[in-house]
Design a protein around this motif. Structure first.
Motif, PDB file in Angstrom:
ATOM      1  N   GLY A 196       0.520  -1.072   0.073  1.00  0.00           N
ATOM      2  CA  GLY A 196       0.020  -0.095   0.306  1.00  0.00           C
ATOM      3  C   GLY A 196       0.784   1.094  -0.182  1.00  0.00           C
ATOM      4  O   GLY A 196       2.732   0.869  -0.291  1.00  0.00           O
ATOM      5  N   ALA A 197      -0.016   2.637   0.230  1.00  0.00           N
ATOM      6  CA  ALA A 197       1.001   3.738  -0.695  1.00  0.00           C
ATOM      7  C   ALA A 197       1.423   4.378   1.194  1.00  0.00           C
ATOM      8  O   ALA A 197       0.932   3.575   2.329  1.00  0.00           O
ATOM      9  CB  ALA A 197       0.280   4.779  -0.692  1.00  0.00           C
ATOM     10  N   ILE A 198       2.781   4.842   0.964  1.00  0.00           N
ATOM     11  CA  ILE A 198       3.086   5.816   2.522  1.00  0.00           C
ATOM     12  C   ILE A 198       3.110   7.421   1.678  1.00  0.00           C
ATOM     13  O   ILE A 198       3.008   7.261   1.010  1.00  0.00           O
ATOM     14  CB  ILE A 198       4.523   5.126   2.792  1.00  0.00           C
ATOM     15  N   TYR A 199       2.395   8.550   3.581  1.00  0.00           N
ATOM     16  CA  TYR A 199       2.405   9.385   2.709  1.00  0.00           C
ATOM     17  C   TYR A 199       3.274   9.863   3.769  1.00  0.00           C
ATOM     18  O   TYR A 199       2.812   9.158   5.550  1.00  0.00           O
ATOM     19  CB  TYR A 199       0.417  10.023   2.777  1.00  0.00           C
ATOM     20  N   GLY A 200       3.310  11.024   4.243  1.00  0.00           N
ATOM     21  CA  GLY A 200       4.404  11.814   4.899  1.00  0.00           C
ATOM     22  C   GLY A 200       3.206  13.125   5.898  1.00  0.00           C
ATOM     23  O   GLY A 200       3.611  13.190   6.487  1.00  0.00           O
ATOM     24  N   GLY A 201       2.268  13.436   4.579  1.00  0.00           N
ATOM     25  CA  GLY A 201       1.301  13.934   5.581  1.00  0.00           C
ATOM     26  C   GLY A 201      -0.063  13.236   6.094  1.00  0.00           C
ATOM     27  O   GLY A 201      -0.003  12.202   6.213  1.00  0.00           O
ATOM     28  N   ALA A 202      -1.105  14.761   5.748  1.00  0.00           N
ATOM     29  CA  ALA A 202      -2.304  13.337   6.100  1.00  0.00           C
ATOM     30  C   ALA A 202      -3.249  13.868   5.053  1.00  0.00           C
ATOM     31  O   ALA A 202      -3.139  13.425   4.041  1.00  0.00           O
ATOM     32  CB  ALA A 202      -2.835  15.128   7.625  1.00  0.00           C
ATOM     33  N   ALA A 203      -4.375  13.361   5.992  1.00  0.00           N
ATOM     34  CA  ALA A 203      -5.416  13.702   4.760  1.00  0.00           C
ATOM     35  C   ALA A 203      -6.678  14.580   4.961  1.00  0.00           C
ATOM     36  O   ALA A 203      -7.681  14.396   6.149  1.00  0.00           O
ATOM     37  CB  ALA A 203      -5.943  11.937   4.722  1.00  0.00           C
ATOM     38  N   ARG A 204      -7.070  15.855   4.066  1.00  0.00           N
ATOM     39  CA  ARG A 204      -8.600  16.222   5.050  1.00  0.00           C
ATOM     40  C   ARG A 204      -8.142  17.079   5.923  1.00  0.00           C
ATOM     41  O   ARG A 204      -8.532  17.648   6.583  1.00  0.00           O
ATOM     42  CB  ARG A 204      -9.717  15.106   4.637  1.00  0.00           C
ATOM     43  N   THR A 205      -7.747  18.295   5.252  1.00  0.00           N
ATOM     44  CA  THR A 205      -7.456  19.805   6.693  1.00  0.00           C
ATOM     45  C   THR A 205      -7.802  20.632   5.444  1.00  0.00           C
ATOM     46  O   THR A 205      -7.136  21.292   4.787  1.00  0.00           O
ATOM     47  CB  THR A 205      -5.817  19.444   7.467  1.00  0.00           C
ATOM     48  N   VAL A 206      -9.008  20.750   6.003  1.00  0.00           N
ATOM     49  CA  VAL A 206      -9.543  22.085   4.981  1.00  0.00           C
ATOM     50  C   VAL A 206      -9.730  22.837   6.207  1.00  0.00           C
ATOM     51  O   VAL A 206     -10.324  22.891   7.317  1.00  0.00           O
ATOM     52  CB  VAL A 206     -10.454  21.096   4.507  1.00  0.00           C
ATOM     53  N   LYS A 207      -9.982  24.020   5.145  1.00  0.00           N
ATOM     54  CA  LYS A 207     -10.530  25.311   6.255  1.00  0.00           C
ATOM     55  C   LYS A 207     -11.484  25.399   6.581  1.00  0.00           C
ATOM     56  O   LYS A 207     -11.564  25.934   8.237  1.00  0.00           O
ATOM     57  CB  LYS A 207      -9.859  26.170   5.224  1.00  0.00           C
ATOM     58  N   ASP A 208     -12.866  25.450   6.192  1.00  0.00           N
ATOM     59  CA  ASP A 208     -13.847  25.388   6.077  1.00  0.00           C
ATOM     60  C   ASP A 208     -14.135  23.903   7.021  1.00  0.00           C
ATOM     61  O   ASP A 208     -14.443  23.163   6.242  1.00  0.00           O
ATOM     62  CB  ASP A 208     -14.423  25.843   4.889  1.00  0.00           C
ATOM     63  N   PRO A 209     -14.680  24.001   8.434  1.00  0.00           N
ATOM     64  CA  PRO A 209     -14.722  22.840   9.322  1.00  0.00           C
ATOM     65  C   PRO A 209     -16.428  22.285   8.490  1.00  0.00           C
ATOM     66  O   PRO A 209     -16.585  20.935   8.737  1.00  0.00           O
ATOM     67  CB  PRO A 209     -15.026  23.024  10.562  1.00  0.00           C
ATOM     68  N   THR A 210     -17.193  22.799   7.605  1.00  0.00           N
ATOM     69  CA  THR A 210     -17.878  22.381   7.370  1.00  0.00           C
ATOM     70  C   THR A 210     -18.131  21.669   6.402  1.00  0.00           C
ATOM     71  O   THR A 210     -19.388  21.589   5.470  1.00  0.00           O
ATOM     72  CB  THR A 210     -19.599  23.537   7.285  1.00  0.00           C
ATOM     73  N   LYS A 211     -16.743  21.730   5.128  1.00  0.00           N
ATOM     74  CA  LYS A 211     -16.406  21.262   3.851  1.00  0.00           C
ATOM     75  C   LYS A 211     -15.838  19.694   3.971  1.00  0.00           C
ATOM     76  O   LYS A 211     -14.958  20.080   4.989  1.00  0.00           O
ATOM     77  CB  LYS A 211     -16.087  21.826   3.458  1.00  0.00           C
ATOM     78  N   TYR A 212     -15.918  18.219   3.428  1.00  0.00           N
ATOM     79  CA  TYR A 212     -15.530  17.960   3.477  1.00  0.00           C
ATOM     80  C   TYR A 212     -14.170  17.937   2.171  1.00  0.00           C
ATOM     81  O   TYR A 212     -13.113  16.619   2.776  1.00  0.00           O
ATOM     82  CB  TYR A 212     -16.113  16.908   3.038  1.00  0.00           C
ATOM     83  N   ALA A 213     -14.090  18.803   1.089  1.00  0.00           N
ATOM     84  CA  ALA A 213     -12.911  18.155   0.563  1.00  0.00           C
ATOM     85  C   ALA A 213     -12.664  20.210   0.039  1.00  0.00           C
ATOM     86  O   ALA A 213     -13.809  20.263   0.295  1.00  0.00           O
ATOM     87  CB  ALA A 213     -13.564  17.758  -0.772  1.00  0.00           C
ATOM     88  N   ALA A 214     -11.919  20.478  -0.254  1.00  0.00           N
ATOM     89  CA  ALA A 214     -11.569  21.058  -0.595  1.00  0.00           C
ATOM     90  C   ALA A 214     -11.743  21.813  -2.438  1.00  0.00           C
ATOM     91  O   ALA A 214     -11.232  20.483  -3.357  1.00  0.00           O
ATOM     92  CB  ALA A 214     -10.618  21.768  -0.461  1.00  0.00           C
ATOM     93  N   ASP A 215     -11.896  23.066  -2.653  1.00  0.00           N
ATOM     94  CA  ASP A 215     -12.292  23.257  -4.202  1.00  0.00           C
ATOM     95  C   ASP A 215     -10.795  23.362  -4.666  1.00  0.00           C
ATOM     96  O   ASP A 215     -11.225  23.989  -6.190  1.00  0.00           O
ATOM     97  CB  ASP A 215     -13.527  24.707  -3.819  1.00  0.00           C
ATOM     98  N   SER A 216      -9.885  24.320  -3.676  1.00  0.00           N
ATOM     99  CA  SER A 216      -8.766  24.617  -4.788  1.00  0.00           C
ATOM    100  C   SER A 216      -7.707  24.447  -3.230  1.00  0.00           C
ATOM    101  O   SER A 216      -8.299  24.412  -2.334  1.00  0.00           O
ATOM    102  CB  SER A 216      -8.617  25.952  -4.950  1.00  0.00           C
ATOM    103  N   VAL A 217      -6.529  24.215  -3.995  1.00  0.00           N
ATOM    104  CA  VAL A 217      -5.431  24.612  -2.796  1.00  0.00           C
ATOM    105  C   VAL A 217      -5.550  25.857  -1.795  1.00  0.00           C
ATOM    106  O   VAL A 217      -5.350  25.532  -0.593  1.00  0.00           O
ATOM    107  CB  VAL A 217      -4.220  24.164  -3.425  1.00  0.00           C
ATOM    108  N   ASP A 218      -5.842  26.300  -2.108  1.00  0.00           N
ATOM    109  CA  ASP A 218      -6.428  27.785  -1.044  1.00  0.00           C
ATOM    110  C   ASP A 218      -7.197  27.175  -0.262  1.00  0.00           C
ATOM    111  O   ASP A 218      -7.128  27.936   0.692  1.00  0.00           O
ATOM    112  CB  ASP A 218      -6.710  29.048  -2.054  1.00  0.00           C
ATOM    113  N   ASP A 219      -7.731  26.532  -0.171  1.00  0.00           N
ATOM    114  CA  ASP A 219      -8.418  26.034   0.817  1.00  0.00           C
ATOM    115  C   ASP A 219      -8.056  25.353   1.918  1.00  0.00           C
ATOM    116  O   ASP A 219      -8.700  24.955   3.085  1.00  0.00           O
ATOM    117  CB  ASP A 219     -10.133  25.594   0.489  1.00  0.00           C
ATOM    118  N   LEU A 220      -7.076  24.687   1.789  1.00  0.00           N
ATOM    119  CA  LEU A 220      -6.153  23.452   2.039  1.00  0.00           C
ATOM    120  C   LEU A 220      -5.053  24.439   4.104  1.00  0.00           C
ATOM    121  O   LEU A 220      -5.080  25.618   3.614  1.00  0.00           O
ATOM    122  CB  LEU A 220      -5.218  23.194   1.639  1.00  0.00           C
TER     123      LEU A 220
END
Length: 531
Positions: A196-220
């Motif tokens: 399986g894959a190895i990731y150094g970082g995390a998954a889903r850290t979005v500025k808006d707590p009401t969103k599950y996914a970001a619309d652009s990298v500016d939302d991260l």
């Protein structure tokens, strides 16, 4: 079933010597042979202060495992997990599993350290995992759980990480809305097998707590500060990413280092999707190991705001791979080796070697004597458009680059500066090279390493043809002297040398000198009259 084998205890001398714990005592829990558990948490309900130590020597956990808490409470201390055996048939999570249901933001105030040297693990998440979805004014609200310190993950021995359906095997900073304020380091060693894959970082850290996914990298938002993924041994049956898995950013740099082991997958300096961001630099360094044929080594699967760099040090491990999307590739070592197919648009810096088509073979010439220069000249090189190749031999370096067309370099050979005959009195030849280029119609930037900063008015550029050297300083274009190198553009090739001559004073300087001489002469005459 939840294990209750907790006790407040003094740690062993070995544990204290590790330097991980700050207190003289910590909450200790264990899972051993014969234990068959559904759920497990290192810290029981309402445990808030002090370090947590979990030892796993056998047994099985089938549903949920948290080194911290299953309910997302705040733990003011460090968490350390040591696994030497057993079956972790679920995620091994260093921190908490769910954020607290009362809306508070739980986490770990210290560091998390995970060491797995035996047994079987489904998947490892270094920080926290998942999140609680509360509905605020009818909208889902996802809490963020933080690790205030660093996260360290070591997988060695004969450990088997089975992976999450060919997706993740290790997620360094943790799952959704898990944030590590410090750094994440992941090391694979020994005979470990990771599928399986190895990731150094995390998954889903979005500025808006009401969103599950970001619309652009500016939302991260940042899931971690810096990441360090190192493979020293073992077998990786999956891809390696220095950055986040998805919808998350790294606040600083990502670093992937391959020193050994067998990589049956691709290596990416950045994140795992287009919706990931590295705010700093993304670096891959390869000094050993083996790669499966057809593997890709990529500089940026997501967005990298800094510079993406591939360092290849004295290894042919990347032969048969495709290298792409790096801003710079640096090749060094003590022997010749093939580094693989280099896609266009990449600057390759190599110490000796050859490039045929996009196939680059490189090695240093540090141990080659001066009388062997002819044997190490660059033969049959074909430099792709928009690609710059730097050739270094001893102290002389030459760079050929063009943005408009490919350059076919039949030969690029360093010359003994003492053999260059120049006409100008006082000129000192600093660097000289001989070239043979098939298609030389395009203007090409030539950069010679002269070993010192030279004033522009002191630079002389000489061109060799049929054994004669001619001053062409006024015929070449865009002469630049910077950082010990002199660059110029030309479309004529056979040989070039850069020389330095004593600076010629400006006319105004001549006038000043003449005036000073006149004053000195007048003073001498007055002294003579007095005498």
């Amino acid at each position: 079933m939840e294990i209750t084998k907790h006790k407040k205890t003094k740690l062993s001398v070995c544990a204290l010597a590790f330097g991980f714990f700050t207190a003289a005592s910590a909450l200790a829990a264990s899972i051993s042979e014969g234990d068959n558990l559904g759920k497990f948490q290192g810290a029981p309900e309402n445990y808030a202060s002090g370090d947590v130590f979990v030892e796993i020597t056998g047994g099985k956990v089938s549903d949920q495992f948290a080194g911290g808490s299953l309910t997302g409470q705040q733990i003011d201390g460090n968490v350390k997990i040591e696994m030497t055996g057993g079956d972790m048939a679920t995620w091994l999570i260093g921190g908490n599993v769910y954020s607290s249901k009362d809306g508070s933001f739980g986490g770990v105030s210290g560091n998390i350290d995970i060491s797995v040297t035996g047994g079987k693990v489904f998947s490892i998440r270094g920080g926290h995992s998942l999140m609680n979805v509360d509905h605020v004014d009818g909208a889902p609200h996802r809490d963020t759980m933080t690790v205030s310190g660093n996260v360290s993950i070591y997988v060695g021995g004969n450990t088997v990480v089975t992976g999450d359906n060919d997706k993740e095997a290790i997620l360094g900073a943790g799952g959704s809305q898990s944030s590590v304020k410090g750094d994440v380091s992941i090391t694979i060693d020994g005979n470990a097998s990771v599928s399986g894959a190895i990731y150094g970082g995390a998954a889903r850290t979005v500025k808006d707590p009401t969103k599950y996914a970001a619309d652009s990298v500016d939302d991260l938002t940042d899931g971690v500060r810096n990441t360090f993924v190192t493979v020293k041994g073992g077998t990786i049956n999956g891809d390696i990413y220095g950055g986040a898995q998805k919808h998350s950013s790294v606040g600083g740099d990502t670093n992937v280092t391959i020193e050994g082991g067998s990589i049956n997958g691709n290596v990416y300096a950045g994140g795992g999707s287009s919706m990931t961001l590295v705010r700093g630099n993304a670096t891959v360094t390869i000094s050993g190991g083996t790669f499966a044929g057809g593997a890709v080594i990529d500089g940026c699967a997501g967005t990298v705001e800094g510079t993406s760099v591939l360092n290849i040090v004295n290894t042919g491990a990347t032969a048969g791979t495709t290298i792409q999307n790096f801003d710079k590739v640096v090749v060094s070592g003590t022997s010749s080796f093939t580094i693989g197919t280099v896609a266009g648009g990449v600057t390759v810096t190599a110490f000796g070697g050859t490039l045929e088509g996009t196939q680059f073979t490189a090695g240093t010439v540090a141990n080659v004597s001066a009388d062997e220069f002819g044997a190490i000249s660059q033969e049959n090189q074909n430099v792709a458009a928009n690609t710059s190749v730097t050739i270094s031999q001893k102290s002389d370096t030459v760079t050929l680059s063009t943005a408009s067309t490919a350059i076919t370099v039949a030969k690029a050979e360093s010359l003994d500066t003492g053999t260059v005959s120049v006409s100008e009195i006082g000129a000192v030849v600093l660097s000289a090279w001989s070239f043979e280029i098939a298609n030389s119609d395009a203007d090409v930037m030539v950069t010679l390493d002269v070993g010192q900063d030279v004033a522009l008015d002191s630079i002389r550029v000489y061109h060799e043809e049929n054994g004669d050297w001619t001053d062409v300083t006024d015929q070449v274009g865009n002469i630049v002297s910077k950082n010990g190198k002199v660059s110029f553009t030309t479309n004529k090739f056979s040989g070039y040398a850069v020389a330095a001559v004593p600076s010629i004073p400006e006319p105004s300087t001549f006038g000043l000198l003449a005036g000073l001489a006149a004053l000195a002469l007048a003073g001498t005459r007055r002294r003579r009259k007095k005498a």
